[in-house]
Design an enzyme around this catalytic site. Structure first.
Site, PDB file in Angstrom:
ATOM      1  N   HIS A  39       0.844  -1.197   0.000  1.00 59.85           N
ATOM      2  CA  HIS A  39       0.000   0.000   0.000  1.00 59.85           C
ATOM      3  C   HIS A  39       0.877   1.244   0.000  1.00 59.85           C
ATOM      4  CE1 HIS A  39       1.011  -0.790   4.222  1.00 59.85           C
ATOM      5  NE2 HIS A  39       1.034   0.534   4.328  1.00 59.85           N
ATOM      6  N   HIS A 122       5.792   6.309  -1.170  1.00 53.99           N
ATOM      7  CA  HIS A 122       6.590   5.105  -1.411  1.00 53.99           C
ATOM      8  C   HIS A 122       5.772   3.880  -1.024  1.00 53.99           C
ATOM      9  CE1 HIS A 122       7.072   5.778   2.877  1.00 53.99           C
ATOM     10  NE2 HIS A 122       7.344   4.478   2.997  1.00 53.99           N
TER      11      HIS A 122
END
Length: 185
Positions: A39, A122
């Site tokens: 995620h 990220h």
């Protein structure tokens, strides 16, 4: 319950990145994150009282409704302090950052302190207990450019930390809510 707001990549994007990760050097004390939990964290709330969740959910719904859909993709990689290996994000990252700020604001307005770090999009791939030389990993990720996708949902995710004490056990993530971004079908 431990909660965070996130963007969840589609299955085909996860599979595409997974094919690259499968070729990365393993071992050396790295703890790899599980694909099922990949995620992009927008806001980490930590332990949230059950009674606060409805207000947080309402505020996240508003944040999603004020944010239009946008396109991003995974590209390249990097590390934080030799301890976290990650895949980077390309595309409409300013829109992603706006969504992250709105998710953090939703938490603050619901009375949740959360974390206050500069947002850096990220997707975490691995963690190391001690500083690690990610050089070969970064070389392999450097040329990776994933297929872009349209972000159409803001998700609220519960983090279930390992409790068994079994080495290598990973946290389990459970989506507990999701709200469409403006313009999403």
């Amino acid at each position: 319950m431990r909660l965070f707001a996130a963007v969840l990549p589609p299955v085909d994007v996860v599979e595409e990145l997974g094919a690259v990760v499968d070729r990365l050097p393993a071992g050396g004390g790295l703890r790899w994150t599980g694909r099922a939990g990949w995620h992009l964290t927008l806001a980490f709330y930590g332990d949230v009282p059950e009674a606060t969740v409805p207000e947080l959910a309402e505020r996240l719904a508003r944040a999603a409704a004020r944010t239009g859909t946008f396109a991003i993709g995974l590209r390249g990689g990097g590390h934080f302090g030799g301890r976290f290996l990650w895949a980077g994000v390309a595309g409409e990252t300013a829109a992603l950052s706006r969504l992250a700020e709105r998710a953090r604001a939703a938490g603050r307005k619901a009375g949740i302190e959360g974390e206050h770090r500069r947002y850096r999009p990220h997707l975490t791939l691995a963690r190391a207990g001690d500083p690690y030389d990610f050089g070969p990993h970064l070389t392999a990720l450097d040329t990776f450019t994933g297929t872009p996708w349209t972000v159409a949902e803001l998700a609220l995710v519960r983090s279930n930390l390992p409790t068994s004490g079994v080495p290598g056990e990973r946290p389990r993530y459970e989506k507990v809510g999701g709200w469409p971004l403006a313009g999403a079908r």
